[in-house]
Motif scaffolding. Structure first.
Motif, PDB file in Angstrom:
ATOM      1  N   SER A   1       0.814  -1.223   0.000  1.00  0.00           N
ATOM      2  CA  SER A   1       0.000   0.000   0.000  1.00  0.00           C
ATOM      3  C   SER A   1       0.847   1.272   0.000  1.00  0.00           C
ATOM      4  CB  SER A   1      -0.938   0.008   1.209  1.00  0.00           C
ATOM      5  OG  SER A   1      -0.195  -0.030   2.418  1.00  0.00           O
ATOM      6  N   HIS A   2       2.140   1.148   0.240  1.00  0.00           N
ATOM      7  CA  HIS A   2       3.023   2.312   0.173  1.00  0.00           C
ATOM      8  C   HIS A   2       3.029   2.877  -1.248  1.00  0.00           C
ATOM      9  CE1 HIS A   2       6.492   4.909   0.367  1.00  0.00           C
ATOM     10  NE2 HIS A   2       7.116   4.191  -0.540  1.00  0.00           N
ATOM     11  N   VAL A   3       2.935   4.206  -1.352  1.00  0.00           N
ATOM     12  CA  VAL A   3       2.986   4.855  -2.660  1.00  0.00           C
ATOM     13  C   VAL A   3       4.418   5.301  -2.920  1.00  0.00           C
ATOM     14  CG1 VAL A   3       2.121   6.728  -4.102  1.00  0.00           C
ATOM     15  CG2 VAL A   3       0.603   5.611  -2.461  1.00  0.00           C
ATOM     16  N   PHE A   4       5.022   4.771  -3.957  1.00  0.00           N
ATOM     17  CA  PHE A   4       6.425   5.018  -4.276  1.00  0.00           C
ATOM     18  C   PHE A   4       6.730   6.515  -4.319  1.00  0.00           C
ATOM     19  CE2 PHE A   4       9.660   5.696  -7.648  1.00  0.00           C
ATOM     20  CZ  PHE A   4      10.734   5.090  -7.019  1.00  0.00           C
ATOM     21  N   GLY A   5       7.846   6.893  -3.674  1.00  0.00           N
ATOM     22  CA  GLY A   5       8.248   8.301  -3.639  1.00  0.00           C
ATOM     23  C   GLY A   5       7.604   9.094  -2.534  1.00  0.00           C
ATOM     24  N   PHE A   6       6.866   8.396  -1.634  1.00  0.00           N
ATOM     25  CA  PHE A   6       6.110   9.065  -0.583  1.00  0.00           C
ATOM     26  C   PHE A   6       5.156  10.058  -1.268  1.00  0.00           C
ATOM     27  CE2 PHE A   6       9.920   7.311   1.270  1.00  0.00           C
ATOM     28  CZ  PHE A   6       9.440   6.674   2.399  1.00  0.00           C
ATOM     29  N   ARG A   7       5.148  11.304  -0.930  1.00  0.00           N
ATOM     30  CA  ARG A   7       4.248  12.245  -1.612  1.00  0.00           C
ATOM     31  C   ARG A   7       4.937  12.998  -2.751  1.00  0.00           C
ATOM     32  NH1 ARG A   7       1.573  15.152   3.702  1.00  0.00           N
ATOM     33  NH2 ARG A   7       0.351  13.390   4.432  1.00  0.00           N
ATOM     34  N   ALA A   8       6.180  12.686  -3.000  1.00  0.00           N
ATOM     35  CA  ALA A   8       6.974  13.528  -3.891  1.00  0.00           C
ATOM     36  C   ALA A   8       6.888  13.140  -5.365  1.00  0.00           C
ATOM     37  CB  ALA A   8       8.445  13.496  -3.444  1.00  0.00           C
ATOM     38  N   PHE A   9       6.503  11.908  -5.678  1.00  0.00           N
ATOM     39  CA  PHE A   9       6.617  11.434  -7.055  1.00  0.00           C
ATOM     40  C   PHE A   9       5.785  12.261  -8.029  1.00  0.00           C
ATOM     41  CE2 PHE A   9       5.315   8.675 -10.584  1.00  0.00           C
ATOM     42  CZ  PHE A   9       6.563   8.385 -11.115  1.00  0.00           C
ATOM     43  N   VAL A  10       4.529  12.512  -7.696  1.00  0.00           N
ATOM     44  CA  VAL A  10       3.658  13.260  -8.611  1.00  0.00           C
ATOM     45  C   VAL A  10       4.214  14.652  -8.859  1.00  0.00           C
ATOM     46  CG1 VAL A  10       1.365  14.302  -8.873  1.00  0.00           C
ATOM     47  CG2 VAL A  10       1.588  11.953  -8.035  1.00  0.00           C
ATOM     48  N   GLN A  11       4.719  15.290  -7.814  1.00  0.00           N
ATOM     49  CA  GLN A  11       5.261  16.638  -7.977  1.00  0.00           C
ATOM     50  C   GLN A  11       6.536  16.633  -8.814  1.00  0.00           C
ATOM     51  OE1 GLN A  11       6.172  18.722  -4.357  1.00  0.00           O
ATOM     52  NE2 GLN A  11       7.328  20.305  -5.406  1.00  0.00           N
ATOM     53  N   TYR A  12       7.434  15.685  -8.521  1.00  0.00           N
ATOM     54  CA  TYR A  12       8.735  15.704  -9.182  1.00  0.00           C
ATOM     55  C   TYR A  12       8.720  15.078 -10.572  1.00  0.00           C
ATOM     56  CZ  TYR A  12      11.189  17.285  -4.995  1.00  0.00           C
ATOM     57  OH  TYR A  12      11.642  18.025  -3.927  1.00  0.00           O
ATOM     58  N   ALA A  13       7.776  14.176 -10.823  1.00  0.00           N
ATOM     59  CA  ALA A  13       7.795  13.443 -12.091  1.00  0.00           C
ATOM     60  C   ALA A  13       7.551  14.339 -13.292  1.00  0.00           C
ATOM     61  CB  ALA A  13       6.768  12.315 -12.071  1.00  0.00           C
ATOM     62  N   GLY A  14       6.951  15.505 -13.056  1.00  0.00           N
ATOM     63  CA  GLY A  14       6.728  16.425 -14.161  1.00  0.00           C
ATOM     64  C   GLY A  14       7.926  17.289 -14.484  1.00  0.00           C
ATOM     65  N   THR A  15       8.968  17.203 -13.656  1.00  0.00           N
ATOM     66  CA  THR A  15      10.149  18.030 -13.875  1.00  0.00           C
ATOM     67  C   THR A  15      11.414  17.190 -13.703  1.00  0.00           C
ATOM     68  OG1 THR A  15      10.200  18.667 -11.534  1.00  0.00           O
ATOM     69  CG2 THR A  15       9.035  20.134 -13.045  1.00  0.00           C
ATOM     70  N   LEU A  16      12.491  17.666 -14.286  1.00  0.00           N
ATOM     71  CA  LEU A  16      13.775  16.989 -14.180  1.00  0.00           C
ATOM     72  C   LEU A  16      14.310  17.085 -12.757  1.00  0.00           C
ATOM     73  CD1 LEU A  16      15.948  15.658 -16.064  1.00  0.00           C
ATOM     74  CD2 LEU A  16      16.980  17.921 -16.228  1.00  0.00           C
ATOM     75  N   GLN A  17      15.013  16.037 -12.306  1.00  0.00           N
ATOM     76  CA  GLN A  17      15.651  16.052 -10.993  1.00  0.00           C
ATOM     77  C   GLN A  17      17.107  15.618 -11.135  1.00  0.00           C
ATOM     78  OE1 GLN A  17      13.980  17.176  -8.293  1.00  0.00           O
ATOM     79  NE2 GLN A  17      12.228  17.460  -9.661  1.00  0.00           N
ATOM     80  N   ASN A  18      17.961  16.138 -10.246  1.00  0.00           N
ATOM     81  CA  ASN A  18      19.342  15.662 -10.182  1.00  0.00           C
ATOM     82  C   ASN A  18      19.774  15.583  -8.725  1.00  0.00           C
ATOM     83  OD1 ASN A  18      20.126  18.279  -9.351  1.00  0.00           O
ATOM     84  ND2 ASN A  18      20.685  18.894 -11.437  1.00  0.00           N
ATOM     85  N   LEU A  19      21.049  15.350  -8.501  1.00  0.00           N
ATOM     86  CA  LEU A  19      21.556  15.137  -7.143  1.00  0.00           C
ATOM     87  C   LEU A  19      21.400  16.367  -6.260  1.00  0.00           C
ATOM     88  CD1 LEU A  19      23.090  13.156  -5.277  1.00  0.00           C
ATOM     89  CD2 LEU A  19      25.218  14.128  -6.140  1.00  0.00           C
ATOM     90  N   TYR A  20      21.304  17.560  -6.858  1.00  0.00           N
ATOM     91  CA  TYR A  20      21.326  18.815  -6.099  1.00  0.00           C
ATOM     92  C   TYR A  20      19.950  19.467  -5.989  1.00  0.00           C
ATOM     93  CZ  TYR A  20      25.928  17.840  -8.013  1.00  0.00           C
ATOM     94  OH  TYR A  20      27.082  17.198  -8.406  1.00  0.00           O
ATOM     95  N   SER A  21      19.006  19.056  -6.814  1.00  0.00           N
ATOM     96  CA  SER A  21      17.704  19.717  -6.839  1.00  0.00           C
ATOM     97  C   SER A  21      16.871  19.321  -5.626  1.00  0.00           C
ATOM     98  CB  SER A  21      16.958  19.356  -8.127  1.00  0.00           C
ATOM     99  OG  SER A  21      16.800  17.954  -8.250  1.00  0.00           O
ATOM    100  N   ASP A  22      16.179  20.317  -5.060  1.00  0.00           N
ATOM    101  CA  ASP A  22      15.288  20.065  -3.936  1.00  0.00           C
ATOM    102  C   ASP A  22      14.520  21.347  -3.622  1.00  0.00           C
ATOM    103  OD1 ASP A  22      14.295  19.327  -1.126  1.00  0.00           O
ATOM    104  OD2 ASP A  22      15.429  17.543  -1.685  1.00  0.00           O
TER     105      ASP A  22
END
Length: 335
Positions: A205-226
């Motif tokens: 039942s855990h949703v992958f990425g906690f609450r962050a996946f939907v927000q971050y999946a629309g934009t690029l991410q790297n080691l420094y982004s937050d």
């Protein structure tokens, strides 16, 4: 006859003592033995062998180029299941449909997203349930230097409260010091010893990425982004200086090594910078973002990224009627 009965009773007594001592030793050994299960496979190969649970996970591990990490590095992996990942993708596409965007297939999600999300589940070193059995649990630092938290709670056994196996609770701090804001998942099976580390499997039942996946999946991410950086610094003007403390900043990924944010405390002025990190030596190049009102922003002294403290140390300048000099530290607010 009496002598034979005495010898028989003595023998029974000695046997009972030995058996009692043996049981006691076995109980102690059982309570302290972790992990209880071992496999003669590395973590990656174990996941591959359990397609019904981890086939989708293996796919995104490959996309994120983390297979070698799961094969060779000493780690603890809180493994999300297929269902966790598929649910996250479904949530993303529901969100996209509300804005008129077409659904994304798994292969269309940028690899940077999978990598950024997966590293939240990988902890350098080996940690079994007993390592987390502290009063307040244990903070852990993930592969991408994010702080998460693990609690271990003893499950009650028949006739004895809190004396059974340990139930793990894995929490993303969600940018807050307060536990009420944390996002968490329980572990359904724990302490699987692979050749190169420990596997704890999260509940389906855990949703992958906690609450962050939907927000971050629309934009690029790297080691420094937050989203959660804090900036402090000083601007030296021709006739004065100006300081600022604990100014919240978001660092947005542009590519694998570059992020964009507002310059100094000048967001209201439309001043934006890009920070490009040389991954070999962590030196940083400061340049104006294309959208910046001022295009003269550039290095002026030491500029580097500190991976241990997750902090950008910057010295740069810009020019209007005269040069303005900026010293700034942008540190990840890791809670």
């Amino acid at each position: 006859m009496l002598r034979k009965q005495f010898i028989l009773l003595l023998s029974v007594f000695i046997t009972a003592v030995v058996l009692t001592q043996g049981c006691s030793k076995t109980d102690d050994t059982y309570r302290n033995s972790v992990p209880t299960n071992k496999v003669d496979l590395n973590i990656y190969d174990y996941l591959v062998s359990k397609k019904e649970t981890f086939e989708t996970l293996v796919y995104i591990v490959d996309q994120a180029q983390l297979a070698d990490t799961l094969r060779k590095t000493k780690i603890t992996f809180f493994a999300p299941t297929n269902q966790s990942i598929l649910t996250a993708l479904e949530n993303l596409n529901v969100n996209r449909s509300t804005t008129g965007l077409p659904p994304l297939k798994m292969a269309e999600v940028p690899p940077f997203i999978w990598r950024a999300m997966l590293m939240r589940y990988i902890i350098p070193g080996e940690f079994t349930s007993e390592n987390f059995a502290l009063a307040d649990g244990l903070d852990v630092i993930t592969l991408n230097k994010r702080k998460l938290h693990v609690n271990a709670q003893a499950i009650a056994t028949q006739g004895s409260m809190g004396s059974g196996s340990l139930l793990l609770k894995y929490s993303d701090l969600n940018g807050s010091r307060f536990t009420k804001d944390w996002v968490f998942s329980y572990v359904t099976s724990s302490n699987l010893q692979a050749k190169n580390g420990i596997i704890h499997t999260l509940e389906p039942s855990h949703v992958f990425g906690f609450r962050a996946f939907v927000q971050y999946a629309g934009t690029l991410q790297n080691l420094y982004s937050d989203r959660y950086y804090i900036s402090s610094g000083r601007i030296i003007l021709p006739t004065a200086t100006r300081d600022w403390l604990e100014l919240g900043k978001e660092l947005i990924a542009i590519n694998e090594t570059t992020v964009q944010t507002d310059a100094a405390d000048l967001k209201a002025n439309g001043y934006f910078i890009r920070l490009t990190v040389n991954p070999v030596n962590n030196l940083v190049t400061v340049s104006p973002a294309p959208s910046s009102v001022n295009q003269t922003l550039k290095n002026n002294g030491d500029c580097h990224y500190d991976p241990i403290n997750q902090e950008f140390v910057l010295n740069y300048k810009y020019t209007t009627t005269a040069d303005r000099f900026i010293s700034e530290r942008i540190k990840l607010r890791n809670y």
